[in-house]
Design an enzyme around this catalytic site. Structure first.
Site, PDB file in Angstrom:
ATOM      1  N   ASP A  37       1.006  -1.192   0.013  1.00 40.16           N
ATOM      2  CA  ASP A  37      -0.023  -0.033   0.051  1.00 40.16           C
ATOM      3  C   ASP A  37       0.803   1.351   0.154  1.00 40.16           C
ATOM      4  OD1 ASP A  37       1.081  -0.236   2.633  1.00 40.16           O
ATOM      5  OD2 ASP A  37      -0.556  -0.067   3.678  1.00 40.16           O
ATOM      6  N   GLU A  39       3.075   1.857   2.183  1.00 39.54           N
ATOM      7  CA  GLU A  39       3.815   2.368   3.556  1.00 39.54           C
ATOM      8  C   GLU A  39       5.117   1.897   3.629  1.00 39.54           C
ATOM      9  OE1 GLU A  39       1.075   1.038   6.579  1.00 39.54           O
ATOM     10  OE2 GLU A  39      -0.272   2.440   6.097  1.00 39.54           O
ATOM     11  N   ARG A  96      15.526  24.818   4.963  1.00 41.41           N
ATOM     12  CA  ARG A  96      15.227  26.143   4.246  1.00 41.41           C
ATOM     13  C   ARG A  96      14.067  26.796   4.535  1.00 41.41           C
ATOM     14  NH1 ARG A  96      17.208  24.843  -1.529  1.00 41.41           N
ATOM     15  NH2 ARG A  96      16.325  22.885  -1.073  1.00 41.41           N
ATOM     16  N   GLN A  97      12.940  25.999   5.180  1.00 37.46           N
ATOM     17  CA  GLN A  97      11.597  26.600   5.448  1.00 37.46           C
ATOM     18  C   GLN A  97      11.966  26.937   6.924  1.00 37.46           C
ATOM     19  OE1 GLN A  97       9.208  27.422   3.573  1.00 37.46           O
ATOM     20  NE2 GLN A  97       8.001  28.138   5.003  1.00 37.46           N
ATOM     21  N   HIS A 130      21.026  24.648   7.036  1.00 38.45           N
ATOM     22  CA  HIS A 130      20.944  25.896   6.220  1.00 38.45           C
ATOM     23  C   HIS A 130      21.196  26.971   7.238  1.00 38.45           C
ATOM     24  CE1 HIS A 130      19.894  28.823   3.341  1.00 38.45           C
ATOM     25  NE2 HIS A 130      18.886  29.079   4.099  1.00 38.45           N
ATOM     26  N   ASP A 168      25.736  34.481  -2.218  1.00 36.51           N
ATOM     27  CA  ASP A 168      24.643  35.244  -1.569  1.00 36.51           C
ATOM     28  C   ASP A 168      25.042  35.576  -0.026  1.00 36.51           C
ATOM     29  OD1 ASP A 168      24.094  33.059   0.079  1.00 36.51           O
ATOM     30  OD2 ASP A 168      22.175  32.642  -0.830  1.00 36.51           O
ATOM     31  N   LYS A 191      21.745  38.128  -3.563  1.00 40.14           N
ATOM     32  CA  LYS A 191      20.801  37.564  -4.406  1.00 40.14           C
ATOM     33  C   LYS A 191      19.352  37.781  -4.017  1.00 40.14           C
ATOM     34  CE  LYS A 191      19.620  32.856  -3.002  1.00 40.14           C
ATOM     35  NZ  LYS A 191      20.269  31.573  -3.033  1.00 40.14           N
ATOM     36  N   SER A 223      20.589  23.163  -5.390  1.00 38.24           N
ATOM     37  CA  SER A 223      19.520  22.462  -5.405  1.00 38.24           C
ATOM     38  C   SER A 223      19.221  22.704  -7.038  1.00 38.24           C
ATOM     39  CB  SER A 223      18.304  23.148  -4.666  1.00 38.24           C
ATOM     40  OG  SER A 223      17.226  22.520  -4.998  1.00 38.24           O
ATOM     41  N   GLY A 225      20.604  24.912  -8.831  1.00 30.45           N
ATOM     42  CA  GLY A 225      21.896  25.210  -9.487  1.00 30.45           C
ATOM     43  C   GLY A 225      21.902  26.827  -9.878  1.00 30.45           C
TER      44      GLY A 225
HETATM   45  C1  R5P Z   1      19.663  29.655   0.021  1.00 28.43           C
HETATM   46  O1  R5P Z   1      19.645  30.433   0.849  1.00 28.43           O
HETATM   47  C2  R5P Z   1      20.898  28.471   0.121  1.00 28.43           C
HETATM   48  O2  R5P Z   1      22.168  28.898   0.794  1.00 28.43           O
HETATM   49  C3  R5P Z   1      21.205  28.062  -1.333  1.00 28.43           C
HETATM   50  O3  R5P Z   1      21.802  29.218  -2.003  1.00 28.43           O
HETATM   51  C4  R5P Z   1      20.243  27.644  -2.157  1.00 28.43           C
HETATM   52  O4  R5P Z   1      19.280  26.674  -1.702  1.00 28.43           O
HETATM   53  C5  R5P Z   1      20.524  27.207  -3.677  1.00 28.43           C
HETATM   54  O5  R5P Z   1      19.411  26.749  -4.324  1.00 28.43           O
HETATM   55  P1  R5P Z   1      19.456  26.704  -5.872  1.00 28.43           P
HETATM   56  O6  R5P Z   1      20.495  25.775  -6.136  1.00 28.43           O
HETATM   57  O7  R5P Z   1      18.101  26.087  -6.213  1.00 28.43           O
HETATM   58  O8  R5P Z   1      19.589  27.878  -6.475  1.00 28.43           O
END
Ligand code: R5P
Length: 296
Positions: A37, A39, A96-97, A130, A168, A191, A223, A225
């Site tokens: 199912d 699980e 990240r959340q 993060h 960033d 960014k 993630s 890129g």
């Molecule tokens: C965000 O603040 C993280 O530190 C990374 O910069 C972010 O997760 C990278 O994500 P992506 O590869 O989707 O730009």
């Protein structure tokens, strides 16, 4: 360590095996399957009563399945009468959340950490989460491992030829640390991400001359890129020669690596917190083993 057993979850990516060898403890592989199912089912096939149980499970995709398996392993260990549960979570999902960016959103990382503690984890060891401050939501002991020194060892270049670039504001601390180990210069860009579309824009960029320099862009996660690609484009437009992307956790979803290569990135370096066959991975197990030996 005779009183310690290391349990390898399905998402240990070899780290459990390495750690067990380094701390000289027994290694147990869980039995797992997906039931008809859908699980998750797990079983710890050996008795762990009165032992310190170190469960190794990274929370890379599919995150929710790996989280559920982790909770099931914890319950199975408690069922045997484990003395203490220590979690090694090399990649901490949902980090990240870490706030309610929009009304009605959860603070996912805090919820996850609360649940892990309530379900019996006394200690958690994780790699470059993060936002390190998020870990205060975990009411037990926590250890954060930073792999910057390992990146420095992997980059065997003349310091005069290198500039470290933070893509960033949140990556500035890592860029400062890496540049201080390598004894080289660093700079950063800022960014902005459109929360609806996920698109990245550079903002308030300070001019920097990258001419004849090899640029190392350092971040915690790659993630899509897009962050790396924008930063690489900026470096290239300002004269950079070679561009290397270094990040602890390589999620690299979809066309991420292709996008990064197209933006001029020649090497992608990460760690084995997440499996990845398109990048160079540095083994983090030694640092984890050290923190277990110090922290138990
Ligand atoms: C965000 O603040 C993280 O530190 C990374 O910069 C972010 O997760 C990278 O994500 P992506 O590869 O989707 O730009």
């Amino acid at each position: 360590m005779d009183n310690v057993v290391v349990i390898a979850g399905t998402a240990s990516n070899g780290i459990a095996k390495n750690v067990a060898r380094l701390i000289k403890s027994e290694l147990i592989h869980i039995q797992s399957k997906i039931l008809p199912d859908g699980e998750s089912y797990v079983r710890i096939p050996e008795e762990v009563a009165n032992k310190i149980v170190v469960i190794v499970q990274s929370l890379y995709p599919p995150q929710d399945k790996h989280i559920m398996e982790l909770l099931l392993m914890m319950d199975a260990a408690k069922g045997y009468g484990a003395y203490k549960i220590v979690l090694v979570v090399p990649y901490l999902a949902y980090a990240r959340q870490d706030m309610r960016f929009l009304p009605g959103e959860p603070v996912s990382i805090e919820l996850l950490l609360r649940v892990l503690h309530r379900e019996g984890a006394e200690m958690i060891i994780t790699v470059d989460p993060h936002k390190p401050d998020s870990l205060v939501a975990f009411a037990g002991k926590y250890v954060i491992i930073k792999p910057t020194k390992l990146f420095a060892d992997a980059i065997k270049e003349n310091p005069n030829d290198i500039v470290v670039l933070a893509p960033d504001g949140k990556a500035i601390a890592a860029a400062q640390e890496l540049s201080s180990i390598l004894k080289t210069q660093y700079t950063f860009v800022e960014k902005e991400r459109d929360r609806a579309t996920g698109e990245i824009m550079l903002k308030s960029v300070r001019p920097f001359d990258f001419k004849n320099k090899k640029v190392i862009i350092i971040d915690d996660i790659i993630s899509t890129g897009k962050t790396m690609a924008q930063a690489a484009k900026f470096a290239k437009e300002n004269g950079a020669g070679d561009v290397i992307a270094a990040a602890t956790h390589l999620i690299t979803s979809g066309e991420c690596c292709e996008l990064m290569k197209a933006s001029g990135i020649s090497r992608i370096i990460g760690t084995n917190t997440i499996p990845n066959d398109k990048a160079e991975l540095i083994d983090i197990s030694g640092m984890i083993a050290e923190s277990i030996l110090k922290g138990l």
